[in-house]
Motif scaffolding. Structure first.
Motif, PDB file in Angstrom:
ATOM      1  N   ALA A 243       0.827  -1.207   0.000  1.00  0.00           N
ATOM      2  CA  ALA A 243       0.000   0.000   0.000  1.00  0.00           C
ATOM      3  C   ALA A 243       0.861   1.255   0.000  1.00  0.00           C
ATOM      4  CB  ALA A 243      -0.930  -0.008   1.211  1.00  0.00           C
ATOM      5  N   CYS A 244       1.995   1.208   0.686  1.00  0.00           N
ATOM      6  CA  CYS A 244       2.914   2.347   0.692  1.00  0.00           C
ATOM      7  C   CYS A 244       3.449   2.605  -0.715  1.00  0.00           C
ATOM      8  CB  CYS A 244       4.055   2.083   1.670  1.00  0.00           C
ATOM      9  SG  CYS A 244       5.258   3.435   1.775  1.00  0.00           S
ATOM     10  N   LEU A 245       3.863   1.546  -1.401  1.00  0.00           N
ATOM     11  CA  LEU A 245       4.355   1.695  -2.775  1.00  0.00           C
ATOM     12  C   LEU A 245       3.252   2.202  -3.702  1.00  0.00           C
ATOM     13  CD1 LEU A 245       6.479  -1.571  -3.011  1.00  0.00           C
ATOM     14  CD2 LEU A 245       7.340   0.769  -2.844  1.00  0.00           C
ATOM     15  N   ARG A 246       2.054   1.691  -3.508  1.00  0.00           N
ATOM     16  CA  ARG A 246       0.923   2.153  -4.318  1.00  0.00           C
ATOM     17  C   ARG A 246       0.682   3.642  -4.104  1.00  0.00           C
ATOM     18  NH1 ARG A 246      -4.277  -0.322  -2.202  1.00  0.00           N
ATOM     19  NH2 ARG A 246      -3.946   1.359  -0.693  1.00  0.00           N
ATOM     20  N   GLY A 247       0.749   4.083  -2.844  1.00  0.00           N
ATOM     21  CA  GLY A 247       0.537   5.495  -2.554  1.00  0.00           C
ATOM     22  C   GLY A 247       1.588   6.380  -3.199  1.00  0.00           C
ATOM     23  N   ILE A 248       2.839   5.948  -3.166  1.00  0.00           N
ATOM     24  CA  ILE A 248       3.908   6.729  -3.788  1.00  0.00           C
ATOM     25  C   ILE A 248       3.678   6.846  -5.288  1.00  0.00           C
ATOM     26  CG2 ILE A 248       6.392   6.742  -4.288  1.00  0.00           C
ATOM     27  CD1 ILE A 248       6.843   5.479  -1.558  1.00  0.00           C
ATOM     28  N   CYS A 249       3.136   5.791  -5.896  1.00  0.00           N
ATOM     29  CA  CYS A 249       2.916   5.789  -7.349  1.00  0.00           C
ATOM     30  C   CYS A 249       1.777   6.700  -7.780  1.00  0.00           C
ATOM     31  CB  CYS A 249       2.642   4.365  -7.835  1.00  0.00           C
ATOM     32  SG  CYS A 249       4.106   3.329  -7.891  1.00  0.00           S
ATOM     33  N   HIS A 250       1.010   7.225  -6.851  1.00  0.00           N
ATOM     34  CA  HIS A 250      -0.044   8.167  -7.221  1.00  0.00           C
ATOM     35  C   HIS A 250       0.537   9.496  -7.695  1.00  0.00           C
ATOM     36  CE1 HIS A 250      -3.946   6.362  -6.420  1.00  0.00           C
ATOM     37  NE2 HIS A 250      -3.442   5.766  -5.362  1.00  0.00           N
ATOM     38  N   HIS A 251       1.794   9.746  -7.386  1.00  0.00           N
ATOM     39  CA  HIS A 251       2.413  11.025  -7.724  1.00  0.00           C
ATOM     40  C   HIS A 251       3.457  10.815  -8.823  1.00  0.00           C
ATOM     41  CE1 HIS A 251       0.630  13.085  -4.218  1.00  0.00           C
ATOM     42  NE2 HIS A 251       0.712  11.890  -3.666  1.00  0.00           N
ATOM     43  N   PRO A 252       3.534  11.731  -9.778  1.00  0.00           N
ATOM     44  CA  PRO A 252       4.464  11.561 -10.905  1.00  0.00           C
ATOM     45  C   PRO A 252       5.905  11.318 -10.477  1.00  0.00           C
ATOM     46  CG  PRO A 252       2.948  13.369 -11.342  1.00  0.00           C
ATOM     47  CD  PRO A 252       2.705  12.952  -9.925  1.00  0.00           C
ATOM     48  N   ASP A 253       6.346  11.992  -9.415  1.00  0.00           N
ATOM     49  CA  ASP A 253       7.739  11.846  -8.993  1.00  0.00           C
ATOM     50  C   ASP A 253       8.040  10.483  -8.377  1.00  0.00           C
ATOM     51  OD1 ASP A 253       8.458  14.412  -9.800  1.00  0.00           O
ATOM     52  OD2 ASP A 253       7.842  15.307  -7.898  1.00  0.00           O
ATOM     53  N   GLY A 254       7.011   9.706  -8.076  1.00  0.00           N
ATOM     54  CA  GLY A 254       7.249   8.419  -7.431  1.00  0.00           C
ATOM     55  C   GLY A 254       7.203   7.223  -8.352  1.00  0.00           C
ATOM     56  N   LYS A 255       6.706   7.389  -9.564  1.00  0.00           N
ATOM     57  CA  LYS A 255       6.463   6.239 -10.440  1.00  0.00           C
ATOM     58  C   LYS A 255       7.755   5.538 -10.862  1.00  0.00           C
ATOM     59  CE  LYS A 255       2.267   8.450 -12.208  1.00  0.00           C
ATOM     60  NZ  LYS A 255       1.287   7.641 -11.478  1.00  0.00           N
ATOM     61  N   VAL A 256       8.706   6.282 -11.372  1.00  0.00           N
ATOM     62  CA  VAL A 256       9.955   5.666 -11.832  1.00  0.00           C
ATOM     63  C   VAL A 256      10.774   5.109 -10.666  1.00  0.00           C
ATOM     64  CG1 VAL A 256      12.158   6.102 -12.988  1.00  0.00           C
ATOM     65  CG2 VAL A 256      10.041   6.990 -13.967  1.00  0.00           C
ATOM     66  N   PRO A 257      10.930   5.839  -9.535  1.00  0.00           N
ATOM     67  CA  PRO A 257      11.667   5.239  -8.413  1.00  0.00           C
ATOM     68  C   PRO A 257      11.060   3.934  -7.915  1.00  0.00           C
ATOM     69  CG  PRO A 257      11.485   7.606  -8.095  1.00  0.00           C
ATOM     70  CD  PRO A 257      10.628   7.270  -9.274  1.00  0.00           C
ATOM     71  N   VAL A 258       9.734   3.853  -7.861  1.00  0.00           N
ATOM     72  CA  VAL A 258       9.113   2.606  -7.419  1.00  0.00           C
ATOM     73  C   VAL A 258       9.400   1.488  -8.411  1.00  0.00           C
ATOM     74  CG1 VAL A 258       6.891   1.442  -7.112  1.00  0.00           C
ATOM     75  CG2 VAL A 258       7.316   3.631  -5.992  1.00  0.00           C
ATOM     76  N   MET A 259       9.271   1.773  -9.698  1.00  0.00           N
ATOM     77  CA  MET A 259       9.541   0.734 -10.689  1.00  0.00           C
ATOM     78  C   MET A 259      11.014   0.327 -10.666  1.00  0.00           C
ATOM     79  SD  MET A 259       8.379  -1.337 -12.856  1.00  0.00           S
ATOM     80  CE  MET A 259       6.708  -0.730 -12.920  1.00  0.00           C
ATOM     81  N   MET A 260      11.894   1.285 -10.428  1.00  0.00           N
ATOM     82  CA  MET A 260      13.323   0.990 -10.412  1.00  0.00           C
ATOM     83  C   MET A 260      13.696   0.099  -9.232  1.00  0.00           C
ATOM     84  SD  MET A 260      16.484   3.721 -10.227  1.00  0.00           S
ATOM     85  CE  MET A 260      15.801   4.574 -11.649  1.00  0.00           C
ATOM     86  N   HIS A 261      13.184   0.428  -8.041  1.00  0.00           N
ATOM     87  CA  HIS A 261      13.578  -0.298  -6.830  1.00  0.00           C
ATOM     88  C   HIS A 261      12.670  -1.489  -6.530  1.00  0.00           C
ATOM     89  CE1 HIS A 261      16.634   2.587  -5.573  1.00  0.00           C
ATOM     90  NE2 HIS A 261      15.794   3.560  -5.860  1.00  0.00           N
ATOM     91  N   ALA A 262      11.392  -1.367  -6.890  1.00  0.00           N
ATOM     92  CA  ALA A 262      10.425  -2.377  -6.448  1.00  0.00           C
ATOM     93  C   ALA A 262       9.760  -3.125  -7.593  1.00  0.00           C
ATOM     94  CB  ALA A 262       9.348  -1.709  -5.587  1.00  0.00           C
ATOM     95  N   GLY A 263      10.008  -2.729  -8.836  1.00  0.00           N
ATOM     96  CA  GLY A 263       9.326  -3.360  -9.963  1.00  0.00           C
ATOM     97  C   GLY A 263       9.446  -4.875  -9.992  1.00  0.00           C
ATOM     98  N   PRO A 264      10.663  -5.431  -9.977  1.00  0.00           N
ATOM     99  CA  PRO A 264      10.792  -6.898 -10.007  1.00  0.00           C
ATOM    100  C   PRO A 264      10.100  -7.582  -8.831  1.00  0.00           C
ATOM    101  CG  PRO A 264      12.884  -5.858 -10.540  1.00  0.00           C
ATOM    102  CD  PRO A 264      11.972  -4.765 -10.079  1.00  0.00           C
ATOM    103  N   SER A 265      10.207  -6.990  -7.647  1.00  0.00           N
ATOM    104  CA  SER A 265       9.571  -7.598  -6.473  1.00  0.00           C
ATOM    105  C   SER A 265       8.054  -7.550  -6.573  1.00  0.00           C
ATOM    106  CB  SER A 265      10.034  -6.883  -5.198  1.00  0.00           C
ATOM    107  OG  SER A 265      11.418  -7.075  -4.990  1.00  0.00           O
TER     108      SER A 265
END
Length: 316
Positions: free
Chosen positions: A227-249
């Protein structure tokens, strides 16, 4: 609220202080009692006591300058299990007060965020629950962002400690999700490596079976991390960092998790991240088109610059 003057006595013996804190916590059972305690100055007394028992000093830059360590200077109050018990009871009381707007303001005024982040190392369960209460409101998040206590970084550091129990990790993830609920919060969260911390937390949980003993708590921790990762992805600045660090997981979780709530949050995080073209390119490496369709359904549209490659014809 007659307990406040008692708790403010510098030379109060440790055992009497514990009794007073227990009674105070028992009285904070409803909103009216909490409001009365705030008006009586309970936040200042408890924060000063927490700073004194933990041996931490409040900030000296003028933020919350009303607190000091003197209230914790009573006899026998700063060693071993007795100190931890007093810190736990202080954090419990602050958590209760932080459910009120005026309580949060009073805690911040007396350097309460500094005291709570310092307590994460010794009583992580109680301190993280109090910080979670802060992060569940817009004004609480604003206080966290403005505090010199570096609350987000302190929460991430606490997740990395081996002595942080799962219940505390769950509340820390929830607090970080709340803190990342604004554009400023997302930038701070990404700078503090929150996406990577959530991945590490999820990997810690997935070493165990979610359906066994303690499986309910494990599932709660996993859900809060997703849910924390999902919340970060609601904002443009969070989408790429989440995919970079958490995408495979997130992809692995989506493929293998038997917990529908966590899988749903993981899928939502990926779908939100994929609104950013750079994030979508990263996903194309992880999933085939058939897998993307099966796991994520119809993906959101992307800007034309990603869909089309413009070729300028040349004369032959």
């Amino acid at each position: 609220m007659q307990l406040v003057p008692i708790l403010s006595q510098p030379q109060l013996p440790a055992d009497e202080r514990v009794v007073a804190l227990r009674v105070l916590n028992s009285q904070l059972a409803n909103q009216e009692a909490k409001a009365e305690a705030v008006a009586a100055g309970a936040a200042a007394a408890v924060v000063a006591l927490l700073l004194g028992v933990s041996g931490s000093e409040g900030p000296t830059n003028g933020c919350g300058g009303g607190s000091s360590a003197q209230a914790g200077g009573g006899s026998g109050g700063s060693d071993g299990a007795g100190s931890d018990l007093q810190q736990q009871l202080c954090c419990n009381a602050l958590e209760a007060l932080c459910h009120l707007r005026q309580g949060r303001a009073a805690v911040v005024e007396k350097a309460g965020l500094h005291a709570l982040t310092a307590a994460l190392g010794s009583v992580p369960d109680a301190a993280s629950a109090a910080l979670k209460a802060f992060a569940m409101s817009a004004d609480g998040v604003a206080h966290m962002q403005q505090s010199p206590a570096r609350v987000v970084s302190s929460l991430v550091d606490a997740l990395g400690r081996v002595n942080t129990p799962l219940a505390a990790a769950r509340d820390i993830a929830a607090a970080l999700a709340g803190a990342a609920g604004t554009e400023t919060g997302v930038v701070e969260a990404c700078g503090a490596q929150v996406p990577a911390a959530m991945v590490a937390l999820a990997q810690r949980v997935l070493r165990f079976k979610l359906g066994g003993d303690g499986g309910g708590l494990l599932a709660e921790v996993l859900h809060e991390a997703c849910a924390c990762l999902r919340g970060i992805c609601h904002h443009p600045d969070g989408k790429v960092p989440v995919m970079m660090h958490a995408g495979p997981s997130l992809v692995n979780l989506l493929k293998s998790s038997s917990d529908p709530e966590s899988s749903g949050s993981a899928a939502a995080a990926l779908r939100l991240a994929l609104e950013e073209p750079d994030a979508r390119r990263k996903l194309e490496v992880l999933l085939t088109p058939q897998e993307r369709a099966a796991l994520l359904g119809r993906l959101p549209d992307v800007p034309p610059a990603y869909k089309y490659v413009v070729q300028i014809p040349t004369r032959t």
